[in-house]
Each structure stands twice: as C-alpha cells, then as structure tokens.
Design an enzyme around this catalytic site. Structure first.
Site, mmCIF file in Angstrom:
data_model
loop_
_atom_site.group_PDB
_atom_site.id
_atom_site.type_symbol
_atom_site.label_atom_id
_atom_site.label_comp_id
_atom_site.label_asym_id
_atom_site.label_seq_id
_atom_site.Cartn_x
_atom_site.Cartn_y
_atom_site.Cartn_z
ATOM 1 N N SER A 168 0.860 -1.193 0.000
ATOM 2 C CA SER A 168 0.000 0.000 0.000
ATOM 3 C C SER A 168 0.883 1.226 0.000
ATOM 4 O O SER A 168 2.060 1.169 0.389
ATOM 5 C CB SER A 168 -0.870 0.007 1.268
ATOM 6 O OG SER A 168 -1.538 1.242 1.407
ATOM 7 N N TYR B 183 -2.926 -0.592 10.485
ATOM 8 C CA TYR B 183 -2.849 -0.889 9.047
ATOM 9 C C TYR B 183 -1.472 -0.507 8.507
ATOM 10 O O TYR B 183 -0.826 -1.284 7.801
ATOM 11 C CB TYR B 183 -3.960 -0.119 8.321
ATOM 12 C CG TYR B 183 -4.042 -0.373 6.830
ATOM 13 C CD1 TYR B 183 -4.629 -1.522 6.330
ATOM 14 C CD2 TYR B 183 -3.554 0.564 5.915
ATOM 15 C CE1 TYR B 183 -4.720 -1.750 4.969
ATOM 16 C CE2 TYR B 183 -3.637 0.350 4.547
ATOM 17 C CZ TYR B 183 -4.225 -0.814 4.076
ATOM 18 O OH TYR B 183 -4.297 -1.035 2.717
HETATM 19 P P1 NAD Z 1 -11.773 -5.394 -0.567
HETATM 20 O O1 NAD Z 1 -12.328 -5.278 0.812
HETATM 21 O O2 NAD Z 1 -12.632 -5.033 -1.723
HETATM 22 O O3 NAD Z 1 -11.205 -6.854 -0.792
HETATM 23 C C1 NAD Z 1 -10.504 -7.550 0.213
HETATM 24 C C2 NAD Z 1 -10.949 -9.000 0.211
HETATM 25 O O4 NAD Z 1 -10.176 -9.690 1.200
HETATM 26 C C3 NAD Z 1 -12.431 -9.184 0.592
HETATM 27 O O5 NAD Z 1 -13.063 -10.018 -0.360
HETATM 28 C C4 NAD Z 1 -12.361 -9.835 1.962
HETATM 29 O O6 NAD Z 1 -13.445 -10.733 2.209
HETATM 30 C C5 NAD Z 1 -11.052 -10.564 1.904
HETATM 31 N N1 NAD Z 1 -10.511 -10.832 3.231
HETATM 32 C C6 NAD Z 1 -10.497 -10.002 4.294
HETATM 33 N N2 NAD Z 1 -9.962 -10.624 5.342
HETATM 34 C C7 NAD Z 1 -9.631 -11.877 4.945
HETATM 35 C C8 NAD Z 1 -9.059 -12.987 5.582
HETATM 36 N N3 NAD Z 1 -8.714 -12.951 6.883
HETATM 37 N N4 NAD Z 1 -8.849 -14.117 4.875
HETATM 38 C C9 NAD Z 1 -9.219 -14.176 3.568
HETATM 39 N N5 NAD Z 1 -9.787 -13.151 2.914
HETATM 40 C C10 NAD Z 1 -9.990 -12.011 3.591
HETATM 41 O O7 NAD Z 1 -10.480 -4.472 -0.542
HETATM 42 P P2 NAD Z 1 -9.342 -4.196 -1.642
HETATM 43 O O8 NAD Z 1 -9.177 -2.737 -1.708
HETATM 44 O O9 NAD Z 1 -9.550 -4.961 -2.891
HETATM 45 O O10 NAD Z 1 -8.094 -4.762 -0.845
HETATM 46 C C11 NAD Z 1 -7.184 -5.698 -1.369
HETATM 47 C C12 NAD Z 1 -5.801 -5.365 -0.851
HETATM 48 O O11 NAD Z 1 -5.410 -4.092 -1.356
HETATM 49 C C13 NAD Z 1 -5.707 -5.256 0.675
HETATM 50 O O12 NAD Z 1 -4.513 -5.881 1.113
HETATM 51 C C14 NAD Z 1 -5.626 -3.764 0.908
HETATM 52 O O13 NAD Z 1 -4.948 -3.442 2.102
HETATM 53 C C15 NAD Z 1 -4.844 -3.343 -0.318
HETATM 54 N N6 NAD Z 1 -4.935 -1.914 -0.653
HETATM 55 C C16 NAD Z 1 -6.128 -1.364 -1.030
HETATM 56 C C17 NAD Z 1 -6.170 -0.013 -1.326
HETATM 57 C C18 NAD Z 1 -7.452 0.663 -1.739
HETATM 58 O O14 NAD Z 1 -7.499 1.899 -1.814
HETATM 59 N N7 NAD Z 1 -8.518 -0.069 -2.012
HETATM 60 C C19 NAD Z 1 -5.014 0.760 -1.257
HETATM 61 C C20 NAD Z 1 -3.828 0.164 -0.873
HETATM 62 C C21 NAD Z 1 -3.794 -1.190 -0.584
#
Ligand code: NAD
Length: 284
Positions: free
Chosen positions: A142, A155
């Site tokens: 991230s 986080y």
């Molecule tokens: P999202 O919530 O849409 O998807 C995350 C998925 O992970 C969900 O389907 C959730 O059910 C699953 N999940 C959560 N906890 C879990 C667990 N313990 N075991 C298995 N699955 C689990 O969010 P996203 O934005 O697609 O996030 C994906 C990754 O991207 C994450 O690591 C997040 O930190 C990272 N990220 C996102 C952003 C953003 O702006 N969206 C920015 C930087 C990093």
C-alpha cells in the site's frame, strides 16, 4: 489481451472483491487456472463463476495456518501445481486515535495483513520446493507501506511489515527462480472501507481525496491488476524485491513545494478532458 499465463495455475487471496477479484479476472483472461481464496466464500464463488477459464473458490482465513495449508492443498488437489501467488487479502482496521487503539484491534490487523502474508509466502515456497519449480509471488502492499499518517496506525504497521516479508523472500527466492515483488496501490474505491462508516479518510471521502492525487483521480482495481499481472509475468523476469506504486504519483508528492504535485497545493490547472480512465477490458 495477451495470454501470458497459458497453462499456469494462480492463487489469489482476497479474490472475492476489489483488487483480488480484478486480478483473478485478469489472470483468467490471460489463460491461467485460478484459485480464488477468500473468507467470504460466496463472494469468491460469484467471481469464479464469471471467469472464462478453470477456477476454484476456496473459503479460508489467511491469518490461520490451518486454513492456509488447506487452500494450498485444495489448489494442488484440483490443478496439480501452483505457479503464481497474489497475496492480497487485507483489512483496514481501526481509525482510532493512537492512544485509544486496543491490542485486539492491532493484533487482528497484523494477523490478517502481515501474518497472512507471511503464511502465504511460506506456503508458496514450500509448494515450489515440493514441485522442484520456480515461481512468482506478488504481495499487495500500500502507499501506507511507504508513507506515514496518524490514522490507520495498525494498518500502516502491517503494510510496512509486508515489505520486510517481501524483501526477505525475494533474497531467499532469487537463487531458486522465485521472484517476489509488491504493488503499492494508492486510492482505489473498493469494499475495503465498507465497515468504516462515515469516518474521514475512509470510503465516503475517497473521491474528494482523489483530487489530491497528481493524476487528480482515484485508481481502479483493473489498473492495480494490470500491474500485478506484469509482475507475475515473464515480462518482469528480472524484477525482484521491487515495490511498484500504482497510485497516480501520490507516493512521490513533494508536499513542501508549490509544484510538488499535491492537488490542494499545485497551481497547475487540471485538464478535465484528459481525465480518462483507461479500460483494460478485464472487469471486476
Ligand atoms: P476489498 O475489501 O474489496 O477486498 C478484500 C478482500 O479480502 C475481501 O473479499 C475480503 O473478504 C477478503 N478478506 C479479508 N480478510 C480476509 C481474511 N482474513 N482471509 C481471507 N480473505 C480475507 O479491498 P481491496 O481494496 O480490494 O483490498 C485488497 C488489498 O489491497 C488489501 O490488502 C488492501 O490493504 C490493499 N490496498 C487497497 C487499497 C485501496 O485503496 N482499495 C489501497 C492500498 C492497498
């Protein structure tokens, strides 16, 4: 779309939503068989059903050693091997002020985001060793892995930590033909903030915060998936231990210069007509 992953087997964690769903979709369109891992099994299955190629949805909590072993075993049982891993599942955790953060909040975020990444990386290496093969791993880090803010402290801690796992694993994997890299997304509207209500800095103001991005907009899951696919592919055959920011330039903003690129400061007029979000073809 090119077919860089013909005959490859890919595991994607957090594949039921957002960035993971987009990566699973992208890899499938490029020829991979995909194992979609998520604690939300129905969501993973719904994504799997829409993929053009072979797919398996598996319910697992990535913070659990037992579940990690189970999703890897399920992948091998169904497809015989694993070539690619996108370790992406994550949660955002508490927005509480630093003095108010409970140990339980801190531990849960670190368990999912950091321990889950370690377990996924360790499992990948064990499987590559069993297969006698190389492979590629991409971790979703991230912008919070690279920069500080005083909200989201658990986080940020976990996301800084995953870069340690990534770099150590990249050094270990180098001689064995295993590359390990990370993507560092910036602002990407997904389900990540769905439980955060109207907290400042969560999902409700994400589009407004997008105006502070040098590209003056938020990103899409497909744009992150394209970077993940690049790092997993042979196009990145000499890229190892790297963090690829996918954030419209946010990580490089010089906040103390008027021309540093931060939207609130930078006097450069925004060209509205140039605000086109490219369509990668893969949808999530
Ligand atoms: P999202 O919530 O849409 O998807 C995350 C998925 O992970 C969900 O389907 C959730 O059910 C699953 N999940 C959560 N906890 C879990 C667990 N313990 N075991 C298995 N699955 C689990 O969010 P996203 O934005 O697609 O996030 C994906 C990754 O991207 C994450 O690591 C997040 O930190 C990272 N990220 C996102 C952003 C953003 O702006 N969206 C920015 C930087 C990093």
């Amino acid at each position: 779309m090119s077919r860089r992953f013909e005959n490859a087997v890919a595991v994607v964690t957090g594949a039921g939503s957002g960035i993971g769903a987009a990566t699973a979709t992208r890899l499938s369109h490029e020829g991979a068989s995909v194992v979609l891992v998520d604690v939300a099994e129905d969501a993973a299955r719904a994504v799997a059903e829409k993929l053009p190629g072979p797919a398996l949805a598996v319910r697992a909590d990535v913070s659990s050693e037992e579940d990690t072993e189970a999703y890897l075993a399920a992948a091998v049982e169904r497809f015989g091997r694993i070539d690619l891993h996108h370790l992406n599942a994550g949660i955002v955790g508490t927005f509480d002020r630093l003095p108010d953060i409970t140990l339980a909040d801190f531990d849960r975020v670190v368990a999912v985001n950091l321990r889950g990444t370690f377990l996924g990386v360790r499992g990948a290496f064990r499987q590559y060793a069993r297969q006698g093969s190389g492979g590629a791993i991409v971790i979703t880090a991230s912008i919070a892995s690279l920069r500080g803010s005083h909200d989201l402290l658990p986080y940020e801690s976990s996301k800084h930590g995953v870069l340690g796992v990534m770099r150590g694993a990249a050094m270990y994997g180098g001689p064995q033909g295993v590359r390990v890299n990370a993507v560092a997304p910036g602002l990407v509207p997904t389900g990540l903030f769905s439980g955060s209500g109207g907290v400042a800095g969560a999902g409700g103001d994400i589009l407004r915060r997008g105006t502070t991005v040098p590209q003056r907009r938020t990103g899409t899951p497909d744009e992150v998936a394209a970077a993940v696919a690049f790092l997993l592919s042979d196009d990145a055959s000499y890229v190892n231990g790297e963090v690829l920011s996918v954030d419209g330039g946010s990580a490089w903003v010089n906040t103390v210069r008027p021309g540093g690129g931060a939207g609130a400061w930078d006097p450069t007029p925004v060209d509205e007509a140039a605000q086109v979000i490219p369509n990668s073809g893969a949808s999530s």
